[in-house]
Design a protein around this motif. Structure first.
Motif, PDB file in Angstrom:
ATOM      1  N   ALA A 321      21.441 -62.892  39.523  1.00 50.04           N
ATOM      2  CA  ALA A 321      21.007 -61.797  38.654  1.00 50.04           C
ATOM      3  C   ALA A 321      21.285 -60.460  39.332  1.00 50.04           C
ATOM      4  CB  ALA A 321      19.519 -61.928  38.332  1.00 50.04           C
ATOM      5  N   ILE A 322      21.389 -59.423  38.513  1.00 47.17           N
ATOM      6  CA  ILE A 322      21.595 -58.069  39.029  1.00 47.17           C
ATOM      7  C   ILE A 322      20.343 -57.249  38.756  1.00 47.17           C
ATOM      8  CG2 ILE A 322      22.971 -55.966  38.897  1.00 47.17           C
ATOM      9  CD1 ILE A 322      25.306 -57.707  37.899  1.00 47.17           C
ATOM     10  N   TYR A 323      19.641 -56.887  39.811  1.00 48.41           N
ATOM     11  CA  TYR A 323      18.503 -55.969  39.745  1.00 48.41           C
ATOM     12  C   TYR A 323      18.854 -54.743  40.603  1.00 48.41           C
ATOM     13  CZ  TYR A 323      15.920 -60.288  38.590  1.00 48.41           C
ATOM     14  OH  TYR A 323      15.490 -61.471  38.046  1.00 48.41           O
ATOM     15  N   TYR A 324      19.208 -53.631  40.080  1.00 48.43           N
ATOM     16  CA  TYR A 324      19.166 -53.232  38.681  1.00 48.43           C
ATOM     17  C   TYR A 324      20.496 -52.587  38.378  1.00 48.43           C
ATOM     18  CZ  TYR A 324      14.258 -54.272  39.216  1.00 48.43           C
ATOM     19  OH  TYR A 324      13.097 -54.925  39.470  1.00 48.43           O
ATOM     20  N   ALA A 325      21.221 -53.128  37.388  1.00 45.40           N
ATOM     21  CA  ALA A 325      22.571 -52.658  37.101  1.00 45.40           C
ATOM     22  C   ALA A 325      22.585 -51.249  36.545  1.00 45.40           C
ATOM     23  CB  ALA A 325      23.251 -53.614  36.116  1.00 45.40           C
ATOM     24  N   GLN A 326      21.524 -50.881  35.844  1.00 42.62           N
ATOM     25  CA  GLN A 326      21.424 -49.531  35.276  1.00 42.62           C
ATOM     26  C   GLN A 326      20.128 -48.887  35.766  1.00 42.62           C
ATOM     27  OE1 GLN A 326      21.377 -49.322  30.989  1.00 42.62           O
ATOM     28  NE2 GLN A 326      22.151 -47.241  30.963  1.00 42.62           N
ATOM     29  N   PRO A 327      20.214 -47.970  36.719  1.00 45.50           N
ATOM     30  CA  PRO A 327      18.993 -47.322  37.203  1.00 45.50           C
ATOM     31  C   PRO A 327      18.239 -46.646  36.063  1.00 45.50           C
ATOM     32  CG  PRO A 327      20.877 -46.769  38.584  1.00 45.50           C
ATOM     33  CD  PRO A 327      21.424 -47.462  37.371  1.00 45.50           C
ATOM     34  N   VAL A 328      16.948 -46.440  36.263  1.00 45.81           N
ATOM     35  CA  VAL A 328      16.119 -45.911  35.178  1.00 45.81           C
ATOM     36  C   VAL A 328      16.609 -44.544  34.727  1.00 45.81           C
ATOM     37  CG1 VAL A 328      13.767 -45.370  34.452  1.00 45.81           C
ATOM     38  CG2 VAL A 328      14.158 -47.225  36.077  1.00 45.81           C
ATOM     39  N   HIS A 329      17.031 -43.694  35.668  1.00 46.67           N
ATOM     40  CA  HIS A 329      17.449 -42.336  35.270  1.00 46.67           C
ATOM     41  C   HIS A 329      18.754 -42.336  34.488  1.00 46.67           C
ATOM     42  CE1 HIS A 329      20.171 -42.587  38.730  1.00 46.67           C
ATOM     43  NE2 HIS A 329      20.740 -41.470  38.330  1.00 46.67           N
TER      44      HIS A 329
END
Length: 382
Positions: A321-329
């Motif tokens: 799994a990818i944590y996190y492919a899209q950062p929150v910002h």
């Protein structure tokens, strides 16, 4: 070329079934006790769990609640967060940390993380505070996130928080059970929150969470807020609160899981050590600094060849799994909020390189060897 290897048994990314097999009789008995006494809301198991959680980590108060997100919201409410108040948060994490701030009308200001630990960079926190003040925002506090099971560098973060007269909430959704230089998670900051989501190192069979603090007054406010802001009884409401209670059934399950939790933490660390000897040299394993422990919520490597590695594992039937492919910002709901300084370069770089491998207490050496072999370009012909 083939897409799976049917001769090899499946590897679970997080294997709750093996844990359930180990403690099934105790779980069945615990659930039966709740069904028999019928106190499904705030039953005796809730109080028992709170006592044991506090004893486990050394916090004066442990207050259970309905989820890790509710734990953050309750902590922010208890600290008096008002609309327009700014809170410094990392972007390299799940959105719930920033979400809790936004739900109360606050403004998350995103800070960068460190290359080595994936956790908040104190220098970037200072930049984020300065950025917020340049925007005439009222900065109230910092929410840290102990990512992937490892506590933040609190010895470095605490001076920044104190010098700016802020409070600190420690989001330990992934790190409960770890220790930072002699201090167990749950005893840092003004308040610590955690999650009992099923895949967490200590998880229930639904949603659940907890809040830890040594502040008697703050604990009293949180207990009130958790049950609609109640005072002397549920029809005496002294403040606006939420319905944030943990179900008795989940508390009963967590009591049995907490009993084996120390053994499972040790097993997670053994699995992490094995990965360190098995992985190919061209991937970068996670590092835990001296004096700090991890509970290995995830085992996250870095590689510039991430997408190819993910495909090779997929073709061998090995989960990753990818944590996190899209950062929150970078997400649409949060892209308009401020970021520290000139941007979050480390966060953006990590998002393109991280890959989490199977990790749980019941992972065998043979399974880990298959994972390591699956990362190799020679594992499958092109």
């Amino acid at each position: 070329m083939r897409d799976s290897n049917d001769a090899e048994p499946a590897i679970a990314f997080v294997d709750l079934a093996r844990q359930r097999t180990r403690i099934r009789d105790r779980l069945d008995e615990a659930i039966a006790r709740v069904l028999d006494h019928g106190q499904f809301i705030m039953g005796p198991e809730v109080a028992a769990l709170e006592r044991q959680l506090g004893s486990f980590c050394g916090a004066r108060h442990a207050i259970t609640c309905a989820s890790g997100t509710d734990a953050l919201v309750l902590a922010l409410m208890a600290k008096g967060l008002r609309p327009g108040d700014a809170v410094i948060v990392p972007s390299f994490t799940f959105c719930a940390t920033a979400e809790a701030v936004c739900l109360l009308g606050g403004v998350p200001v995103f800070a960068d993380v460190r290359e080595d630990s994936f956790n908040l960079n104190p220098a970037s926190v200072a930049l984020a505070i300065a950025t917020a003040r340049r925007l005439d925002l009222r900065v109230r506090g910092v929410i840290t996130v102990d990512l992937f099971g490892q506590p933040c560098d609190y010895d470095a973060l605490e001076p920044v928080v104190r010098e700016n007269d802020l409070w600190m909430i420690c989001d330990a959704a992934q790190s409960f059970g770890a220790v930072c230089r002699g201090r167990p998670v749950g005893t840092m900051g003004d308040v610590t929150t955690t999650s009992f989501f099923p895949a967490k190192p200590l998880g229930c069979y639904g949603d659940g969470g907890a809040i830890f603090t040594d502040d008697d007054e703050l604990a009293g406010v949180i207990r009130s807020l958790r049950i609609h802001g109640q005072g002397r009884n549920k029809y005496d409401n002294v403040r606006v609160g939420i319905n944030g209670r943990l179900d008795t059934l989940q508390a009963a399950i967590l009591l049995e899981k907490l009993a084996v939790f120390p053994d499972e933490i040790a097993a997670r660390n053994q699995a992490a050590a094995r990965y360190g000897t098995l992985l190919p040299p061209w991937v970068e394993p996670p590092a835990v600094p001296e004096g700090t422990t991890s509970v290995w919520a995830q085992y996250t490597i870095r590689t510039s060849d991430r997408d190819a590695c993910l495909e090779r594992l997929r073709r061998r039937g090995i989960p990753a799994a990818i944590y996190y492919a899209q950062p929150v910002h970078r997400q649409p709901a949060y892209a308009h909020f401020p970021v520290a300084g000139n941007g979050l370069a480390v966060t953006d770089r990590l998002a393109a390189e991280v890959l989490s491998l199977p990790m749980h207490p019941y992972l065998s050496q043979e399974e880990q060897a298959r994972v390591a072999a699956g990362l190799s370009p020679e594992a499958w012909p092109r």
